[in-house]
Design a protein around this motif. Structure first.
Motif, PDB file in Angstrom:
ATOM      1  N   GLN A  85       0.828  -1.387  -0.065  1.00  0.00           N
ATOM      2  CA  GLN A  85       0.081   0.040  -0.022  1.00  0.00           C
ATOM      3  C   GLN A  85       0.894   1.372  -0.097  1.00  0.00           C
ATOM      4  O   GLN A  85       0.643   2.164  -0.701  1.00  0.00           O
ATOM      5  CB  GLN A  85      -1.201  -0.012   1.404  1.00  0.00           C
ATOM      6  CG  GLN A  85      -1.988  -0.958   1.072  1.00  0.00           C
ATOM      7  CD  GLN A  85      -1.659  -2.533   1.228  1.00  0.00           C
ATOM      8  OE1 GLN A  85      -0.687  -2.749   2.154  1.00  0.00           O
ATOM      9  NE2 GLN A  85      -2.147  -3.201   0.526  1.00  0.00           N
TER      10      GLN A  85
ATOM     11  N   ARG B 279      -3.271   3.870   5.620  1.00  0.00           N
ATOM     12  CA  ARG B 279      -2.587   2.830   5.547  1.00  0.00           C
ATOM     13  C   ARG B 279      -1.489   3.103   6.386  1.00  0.00           C
ATOM     14  O   ARG B 279      -0.839   4.140   6.289  1.00  0.00           O
ATOM     15  CB  ARG B 279      -2.365   2.395   4.087  1.00  0.00           C
ATOM     16  CG  ARG B 279      -3.620   1.739   3.372  1.00  0.00           C
ATOM     17  CD  ARG B 279      -4.066   2.660   2.531  1.00  0.00           C
ATOM     18  NE  ARG B 279      -3.436   3.095   1.354  1.00  0.00           N
ATOM     19  CZ  ARG B 279      -3.648   2.602   0.076  1.00  0.00           C
ATOM     20  NH1 ARG B 279      -4.789   1.623   0.031  1.00  0.00           N
ATOM     21  NH2 ARG B 279      -2.912   2.852  -0.751  1.00  0.00           N
TER      22      ARG B 279
ATOM     23  N   TYR C  34      -6.062  -4.247   3.122  1.00  0.00           N
ATOM     24  CA  TYR C  34      -5.785  -2.911   3.640  1.00  0.00           C
ATOM     25  C   TYR C  34      -6.316  -1.719   2.863  1.00  0.00           C
ATOM     26  O   TYR C  34      -5.782  -0.995   2.372  1.00  0.00           O
ATOM     27  CB  TYR C  34      -4.364  -2.598   3.945  1.00  0.00           C
ATOM     28  CG  TYR C  34      -3.663  -3.710   4.694  1.00  0.00           C
ATOM     29  CD1 TYR C  34      -3.901  -3.660   6.209  1.00  0.00           C
ATOM     30  CD2 TYR C  34      -3.263  -4.924   4.230  1.00  0.00           C
ATOM     31  CE1 TYR C  34      -3.465  -4.377   7.230  1.00  0.00           C
ATOM     32  CE2 TYR C  34      -2.848  -5.970   5.274  1.00  0.00           C
ATOM     33  CZ  TYR C  34      -2.819  -5.649   6.547  1.00  0.00           C
ATOM     34  OH  TYR C  34      -2.517  -6.575   7.288  1.00  0.00           O
ATOM     35  N   ASP C  35      -7.700  -1.673   2.490  1.00  0.00           N
ATOM     36  CA  ASP C  35      -8.198  -0.880   1.672  1.00  0.00           C
ATOM     37  C   ASP C  35      -8.604   0.438   2.405  1.00  0.00           C
ATOM     38  O   ASP C  35      -9.508   1.098   1.819  1.00  0.00           O
ATOM     39  CB  ASP C  35      -9.373  -1.286   0.894  1.00  0.00           C
ATOM     40  CG  ASP C  35      -9.170  -2.491  -0.203  1.00  0.00           C
ATOM     41  OD1 ASP C  35      -8.247  -2.024  -1.072  1.00  0.00           O
ATOM     42  OD2 ASP C  35      -9.474  -3.788  -0.272  1.00  0.00           O
TER      43      ASP C  35
ATOM     44  N   PRO D  85      -6.269   6.343   2.049  1.00  0.00           N
ATOM     45  CA  PRO D  85      -6.880   5.082   1.269  1.00  0.00           C
ATOM     46  C   PRO D  85      -7.243   5.627  -0.282  1.00  0.00           C
ATOM     47  O   PRO D  85      -7.964   6.776  -0.113  1.00  0.00           O
ATOM     48  CB  PRO D  85      -7.950   4.632   2.237  1.00  0.00           C
ATOM     49  CG  PRO D  85      -8.236   5.469   3.392  1.00  0.00           C
ATOM     50  CD  PRO D  85      -7.180   6.391   3.415  1.00  0.00           C
TER      51      PRO D  85
ATOM     52  N   ASN E 129      -5.994  -0.535  -6.176  1.00  0.00           N
ATOM     53  CA  ASN E 129      -4.916  -1.267  -5.140  1.00  0.00           C
ATOM     54  C   ASN E 129      -4.759  -2.928  -5.484  1.00  0.00           C
ATOM     55  O   ASN E 129      -4.895  -3.698  -4.684  1.00  0.00           O
ATOM     56  CB  ASN E 129      -5.687  -1.350  -3.579  1.00  0.00           C
ATOM     57  CG  ASN E 129      -4.682  -1.727  -2.533  1.00  0.00           C
ATOM     58  OD1 ASN E 129      -3.618  -1.478  -2.768  1.00  0.00           O
ATOM     59  ND2 ASN E 129      -5.481  -2.062  -1.467  1.00  0.00           N
TER      60      ASN E 129
END
Lengths: 406, 253
Positions: free
Chosen positions: A50, A358, A350-351, A335, B163
């Motif tokens: 991330q 993060r 880990y959104d 995020p 992501n």
């Protein structure tokens, strides 16, 4: 203006070699940190899937930005015809190259596959600003090297203005390219803004000049060469103006963001709720990096004291690293906004559950690599001024400007 | 004065070089012949575009079958935590190609569960930013990474709005033939490209989903299951505002 003579940096050998030894040790430690990270893999760093760009990138981007800014002093002399700045130009060109080398080394050594640099030099995707930057960086070094040659070789002096103009235009393109690395990232709330490119240019003016001033004062002071008050006043005022310009861009960037509702969450994160990023923004970037140095530089008494100018320049450098930290790391910690109107309540990757940032903690090897790049830039600068005639024997006011205030 | 020519020596050299050339060239010829015999003989074309429709109403809360199946298919379950690594940090560093995400609508409080992975954009930001072109989009719509030219700069990870990508942070001991990987490169879901190239018609996640929430197929074929489902149900792209024309679509988000 009297004729300017240039001489190699003449400090006594023990001091010179001692200085080189200290810097070389820091470079070596950075080198070992790199070997460790490359041998083990990036799991030994604080970087994750991330936060993909960490502390090395903060140092690398800072040095690259400062490199283009360091050239400004030369540009003011040869492009804008300010005679007073001409004797300062050689060191300015040298630092433009050494800072860029320091920054690029850090950037390249943090790659997942640094040995594939040859791939990056031979296989291009021209839609990528990174690919453009490879040309912009290498081209910059080549042009500045030629620029230095035209300044230092009397027979080539006539070309100095032309090459200087080219170098100036190139450095604008280079910093635009560096700023655009972030400006082109449509996916991230904190980055996708055209103002990134001009903001990086103005940052480069200040950070490059701050480093230049520090090296100039250090080399002149240690070698007992005169450095006139009038010249220093000009340079420190210029630094103050550049810092004020960063202040302006910082305000405009956040105000325009605050106007659009879609950016409110990001602004709240950086300005109010972001924890370490909020602290670094207000305390390190704004207060220590801009307001305090401006206060010192424009103060009628403090602004004339060399110690105070040194502290102001150091603070500008510290503020610059902080600014890049907030932009690079803070921008990733916030995020991604994948589901507007929704809150992510669970995620396997880990959104940003409940909008939380993060996590990232810088690791020692990352920091050592970054510091190593700094040390390498300084090492190359000091070797350069010792071997070749970069430094004028005197920058006393009466030497560079006979009409200087008496 | 010149030495007399040694004819035997010449003959030997000629034979030896011929044999050497044959040794060097033959495997290429042979492999080429094998390659042509396999179903992957024809080049990938844009006659097809692979994509997916994910029916979030069928996606079961708490189920992670698709994630485990992907891990197994692509060898992500073979990766081991490096000795001395912290659990928390390692969990953020290990690669994941697909993950479960649970959302709550801020206005209505309605909860949705869905799998997220590479969305296989028609105009992928990761491909735009990649300096070496290692991040690329195949003619059939699959977005993937060429591990031979990836330098590990992670710019694609900065650019991806979803992501979706992972960086290999550690040394890799075990890897499946179908999904080779190495330390320092980036990777992400490639719609089980090994199955595409060997004539397979499904993905691992689709096969694993007992609820049938994942429909995979050719978006250009009006008769494919995915096209039929897309025609029947209203669907959305995630971050449709970016106009990336994703290959993965969702219903009921």
């Amino acid at each position: 203006m009297k004729k300017i003579h240039y001489r190699e940096w003449g400090i006594e050998s023990p001091r010179y070699w001692g200085l080189l030894a200290v810097l070389a040790t820091i470079v070596a430690v950075g080198g070992f940190a790199t070997l460790y990270m490359e041998h083990q893999g990036h799991w030994v760093t604080g970087m994750t899937n991330q936060i993909v760009w960490g502390t090395p990138h903060v140092f690398a981007i800072f040095l690259i930005v400062a490199a283009s800014g360091a050239l400004n002093v030369a540009s003011i002399g040869s492009v804008f015809g300010q005679k007073m700045y001409k004797p300062l130009a050689r060191l300015s060109g040298l630092m433009a190259i050494t800072l860029l080398v320091g920054g690029l080394i850090v950037l390249v050594l943090d790659l997942g596959q640094p040995t594939r640099l040859i791939v990056a030099m031979t296989t291009y995707n021209f839609k990528s600003i990174f690919a453009w930057n490879i040309y912009l960086y290498v081209g910059f070094m080549a042009i500045v090297a030629v620029y230095l040659f035209t300044m230092m070789e009397r027979k080539a002096n006539g070309y100095s203005h032309g090459v200087g103009v080219l170098a100036f235009v190139w450095r604008l393109a280079l910093t635009t390219g560096t700023g655009s690395i972030f400006g082109f990232l449509v996916a991230r709330q904190g980055y996708d803004a055209a103002i990134m490119a001009p903001m990086f240019i103005i940052m480069s003016f200040a950070y490059g000049l701050a480093l230049y001033l520090l090296v100039l004062m250090f080399t002149f002071n240690t070698d007992d060469r005169p450095l006139g008050d009038a010249l220093l006043r000009r340079l420190k005022n210029l630094l103050g103006v550049f810092v004020a310009a960063i202040f302006y861009f910082t305000v405009v960037y956040h105000l325009t963001n605050l106007y659009g509702t879609e950016n409110h969450a990001y602004e709240a994160f950086i300005l109010r709720d972001g924890g370490v990023y909020t602290w670094v923004f207000w305390l390190c970037w704004v207060l220590l990096g801009m307001i305090v140095p401006m206060g010192i530089l424009f103060h009628p008494a403090l602004g004339m004291q060399r110690g105070a100018i040194t502290i102001a320049a150091l603070l500008v450098v510290f503020g610059g690293l902080s600014a890049i930290y907030v932009i690079v790391i803070g921008g990733q910690a916030f995020p991604l906004n994948m589901f507007p109107g929704h809150t992510i309540i669970e995620s396997g990757y880990y959104d940003g559950v409940d909008g939380l940032a993060r996590a990232y903690s810088p690791s020692l090897p990352e920091f050592l690599l970054g510091i190593g790049g700094f040390a390498l830039a300084l090492l190359a600068t000091f070797v350069g001024v010792r071997l070749l005639q970069f430094l004028p024997t005197s920058l006393a006011d009466e030497v560079i400007d006979p009409h200087a205030a008496k | 004065m010149s030495e007399p020519i040694d004819k035997q020596r010449r003959a030997f050299l000629a034979t030896a070089s011929g044999a050497a050339a044959a040794t060097a060239v033959a495997p290429g010829v042979f492999l080429h012949a094998v390659a042509q015999a396999a179903p992957r003989d024809s080049a990938v074309t844009d006659a097809v575009r692979y994509g997916m429709l994910i029916d979030t109403t069928k996606c079961a809360d708490g189920c992670s079958d698709c994630v485990s199946a992907c891990d197994k298919e692509n060898g992500l379950d073979m990766l081991v935590k490096p000795e001395g690594a912290s659990d928390a940090l390692w969990d953020m560093q290990r690669p994941r190609w697909i993950r479960q995400v649970k959302l709550k609508n801020n206005l209505t409080g309605r909860v949705t569960t869905l799998p997220m992975m590479c969305q296989h954009c028609e105009k992928p930001p990761c491909v735009d930013v990649c300096p070496t072109g290692a991040s690329f989009r195949r003619a059939d719509g699959i977005v993937m990474v060429d591990r031979h030219t990836c330098i590990g700069c992670r710019y694609c990870m900065m650019a991806c709005p979803y992501n979706a990508r992972s960086f290999i942070h550690e040394n890799v001991q075990l890897k499946p033939t179908a999904a080779p990987r190495g330390k320092g490169c980036v990777e992400s879901c490639n719609l089980c490209v090994q199955r595409r190239d060997n004539g397979g018609t499904t993905t691992a996640c689709q096969d694993a989903c007992k609820q049938g929430a994942i429909v995979f197929g050719d978006l250009k074929d009006a008769n494919s299951a995915v096209s039929q489902a897309l025609a029947k149900y209203p669907s959305v792209q995630i971050r449709a505002d970016l106009k990336l024309n994703t290959g993965v679509r969702y219903t009921d988000v």
